[in-house]
Scaffold this active site. Structure first.
Site, short mmCIF file in Angstrom:
data_model
loop_
_atom_site.label_atom_id
_atom_site.label_comp_id
_atom_site.label_asym_id
_atom_site.label_seq_id
_atom_site.Cartn_x
_atom_site.Cartn_y
_atom_site.Cartn_z
N HIS A 1 46.94 63.28 75.49
CA HIS A 1 47.91 64.37 75.27
C HIS A 1 49.20 63.85 74.64
O HIS A 1 49.65 64.35 73.61
CB HIS A 1 48.19 65.04 76.61
CG HIS A 1 49.17 66.17 76.55
ND1 HIS A 1 48.77 67.49 76.58
CD2 HIS A 1 50.53 66.19 76.47
CE1 HIS A 1 49.84 68.26 76.51
NE2 HIS A 1 50.92 67.50 76.45
N GLU A 2 49.79 62.84 75.27
CA GLU A 2 51.07 62.33 74.78
C GLU A 2 50.92 61.63 73.42
O GLU A 2 51.82 61.69 72.58
CB GLU A 2 51.70 61.39 75.81
CG GLU A 2 51.98 62.02 77.17
CD GLU A 2 52.85 63.27 77.09
OE1 GLU A 2 53.58 63.44 76.09
OE2 GLU A 2 52.80 64.08 78.03
N HIS B 1 51.24 64.24 70.74
CA HIS B 1 52.64 64.49 70.40
C HIS B 1 53.17 63.40 69.47
O HIS B 1 53.84 63.68 68.47
CB HIS B 1 53.50 64.50 71.67
CG HIS B 1 53.38 65.74 72.49
ND1 HIS B 1 53.53 66.99 71.98
CD2 HIS B 1 53.15 65.90 73.83
CE1 HIS B 1 53.40 67.88 72.96
NE2 HIS B 1 53.16 67.25 74.08
N HIS C 1 51.85 63.50 65.93
CA HIS C 1 52.48 64.60 65.22
C HIS C 1 53.89 64.19 64.75
O HIS C 1 54.26 64.41 63.59
CB HIS C 1 52.56 65.82 66.15
CG HIS C 1 52.86 67.11 65.47
ND1 HIS C 1 52.94 68.31 66.13
CD2 HIS C 1 53.11 67.40 64.16
CE1 HIS C 1 53.21 69.28 65.27
NE2 HIS C 1 53.34 68.76 64.07
#
Length: 591
Positions: free
Chosen positions: A380-381, A384, A387
């Protein structure tokens, strides 16, 4: 020897003196801009200089804030780090006050003036998109004195969140609850997840009553704090001539209010799958009465497998390989160049996040203990951070930062890729069941529950805007009716659950939570395209990752093949939930 499991924050500022020096440079740039009052855009050359100085100041300030916050989070007992953190907040407020006149002054000009300046100074052309959005806000920018006042008012308004945190963390006393084995556990937020996964329904119920019963004791104070926060939202929005606090919050990210309305309406009309899920859980757990505290206990026994951090790294690399070799090489770079602070330590902040400034490493804080959830958190991190990296590398600073509306797309897409890879490579029924249950729980908590919270925020702000006070009976009544609507008749909604709104910290950042729901809806649609269309869908998504904030979020997501202005992504997420529940039932009922 370098500890590869600790992040390399000092790459930003080798010593505290460098940090202080850079802060003084940022302050000097703010003072330089302040000295231009009345002359910010008297000519094309003056406007270009203003823009360049402003961006230089912002670049420094973002980097300073990221370092101060992260440095404090890695050791919250360090008095030097705490002082730097507090100084950073004060400096940021001081800078905000110095430059608060800029927007009102620049608003005296028009888009036509900007167009004319571009013909005189072509270097201004890069700011065209920014200028278009800036002048679209014209009616919401006040005179310099009022802008300065609102900066100070907003600083005061943020105190409601701080009062909430102080009350919950420092003042509220949570009771001890005894387990079936005789162990006593404090019924507080820190033990929440562990306690509600306990197989004993009596303990789970006692724990939840202990937790929410404590909030219930303080419900008058918590209602007043929340009412003050909502009134501040409404005051600020009205002062800026928005029709509502929601309109103000969504306008900041250029999100049409119809997107919010569409989310609430579509989910409200499709709560039956969640009702079916609750009924299924009730049946499988063999419970006569089903409470909210029964939503978290695993339906299937966890293998209790522990993953080393090295194993987690390899799993994430394999799961995201579909996004391209350069994508996984960048993830490997994150591992090799110490973007990540991996393990829990005394005085380290709990939880996980990704952070960074323009052209710095997009750092990640984890508290990795080797659970399957920790593997998902890593993916998940990293979503981020990928991105942030691709946006920063492909956009100038003014367009590098993506909006909050898009922020949860890359992170939850990585989770969906991980879930699919683990499911396809699992060799046991138990692992597949575990993954299906996790997928259902993720959609329930991130999509349905956050939409319910968005529904709550919408109703409470509407009441205040119509002149109605927010008293405990009102707030608890709204939350009760929403739980009854969303979860259905098979779940018992009692006075304890009615008070649950009081423990949600996100309500102090108004109209934020709906983006968790839209984010997972968008990523679900993108994941479906990748699984069914292959390279074309990957190419579209990869292009989206490079766009930062170069256009409005709705338009950028269309690049990835998702139209969040339509009900389709919301319905796709609901259908994914229904399909996953069917798979779970079929697998659990199979011989």
């Amino acid at each position: 020897m370098e500890d590869m499991t600790r992040w390399s924050l000092r790459d930003m500022f080798p010593c505290d003196e460098d940090w202080e020096k850079t802060m003084q440079e940022a302050l000097a740039l703010a003072s330089s801009l302040e000295a231009k009052k009345g002359k910010l855009a008297v000519s094309a050359a003056a406007l270009l200089q203003t823009a360049e100085e402003y961006l230089q100041m912002q670049e420094k300030l973002y980097r300073l804030m990221v370092f101060a916050n992260s440095n404090f989070d890695q050791d919250m007992s360090d008095p030097v780090a705490k002082k730097m953190y507090e100084n950073a907040q004060n400096y940021a407020t001081a800078i905000g006050e110095k430059i608060s006149f800029m927007a009102p002054e620049l608003m005296q000009y028009s888009m036509e003036d900007f167009e004319r300046y571009c013909t005189e100074e072509p270097k201004l052309e890069i700011y065209r998109r920014y200028a278009q959005d800036f002048f679209a806000r014209k009616e919401h920018v006040l005179n310099p004195e009022m802008e300065t006042l609102l900066v100070r008012m907003n600083d005061m308004g943020e105190s409601f969140s701080k009062v909430f945190e102080d009350l919950v963390v420092n003042d509220m006393e949570f009771p001890m609850i005894r387990t079936l084995e005789g162990e006593e556990i404090r019924a507080n937020e820190a033990n929440y997840a562990m306690a509600l996964e306990n197989p004993d329904p009596v303990f789970r119920r006692d724990y939840y009553k202990g937790l929410l019963g404590t909030y219930q004791k303080y419900i008058n104070t918590l209602s007043s704090i929340h009412y003050g926060s909502v009134k501040n939202d409404c005051f600020t929005a009205k002062s800026r001539k928005y029709t509502s606090a929601r309109a103000a919050a969504l306008f900041a990210n250029h999100i049409p209010e119809e997107v919010y309305d569409n989310l609430l309406k579509t989910v409200r009309e499709n709560v039956e799958p969640l009702h079916e899920y609750v009924a299924f859980r009730k049946k499988m757990l063999g419970l006569d009465t089903f409470y909210f505290s029964d939503l978290f206990v695993p339906l299937v026994k966890d293998s209790a497998r522990k993953y080393t951090y090295e194993e987690a790294q390899q799993i994430v690399l394999k799961a995201t390989a579909v996004l391209g070799e350069d994508y996984t090489k960048l993830i490997q770079k994150a591992f090799d160049e110490r973007w990540i602070d991996v393990y829990p330590r005394d005085a380290k902040r709990s939880g996980a996040y990704s952070t960074g400034a323009y052209r710095t490493k997009p750092y990640i804080l984890l508290n990795f203990t080797g659970t399957l959830d920790d593997v998902f958190t890593l993916a998940h991190e990293l979503g981020h951070s990928m991105h942030s990296w691709f946006s920063g590398e492909n956009q100038p600073m003014i367009y590098a930062e993506y909006s909050i509306f898009c922020a949860e797309v890359a992170s939850t897409l990585n989770e969906q890729l991980l879930s699919q890879w683990l499911f396809e490579n699992s060799t046991s029924k138990e692992e597949k069941l575990l993954l299906l249950c996790k997928r259902l729980d993720d959609i329930r908590s991130t999509f349905y529950r956050q939409t319910m919270f968005a529904d709550f925020e919408y109703q409470t702000h509407k009441l205040v805007e119509s002149g109605e006070p927010l008293v405990p009976e009102t707030l608890c009544g709204i939350h009760r009716s929403l739980n009854e609507l969303y979860y259905g008749s098979e779940m018992q909604v009692d006075d304890y659950l009615s008070c649950e709104w009081a423990r949600i910290p996100h309500f102090y950042t108004a109209f934020y939570v709906y983006q968790y729901a839209t984010g997972i809806a968008a990523s679900t649609a993108i994941a479906y395209r990748i699984f069914t269309e292959g390279e074309k869908a990957v190419a579209d998504y990869r292009k989206f990752l490079t766009t930062g904030g170069s256009d409005h979020p709705i338009n950028l997501l269309r690049i990835a093949g998702v139209d969040m202005a339509s009900p389709e992504p919301i319905l796709n997420t609901i259908n994914t939930f229904k399909k996953t529940l069917s798979q779970l039932k079929e697998l659990m009922e199979a011989e």
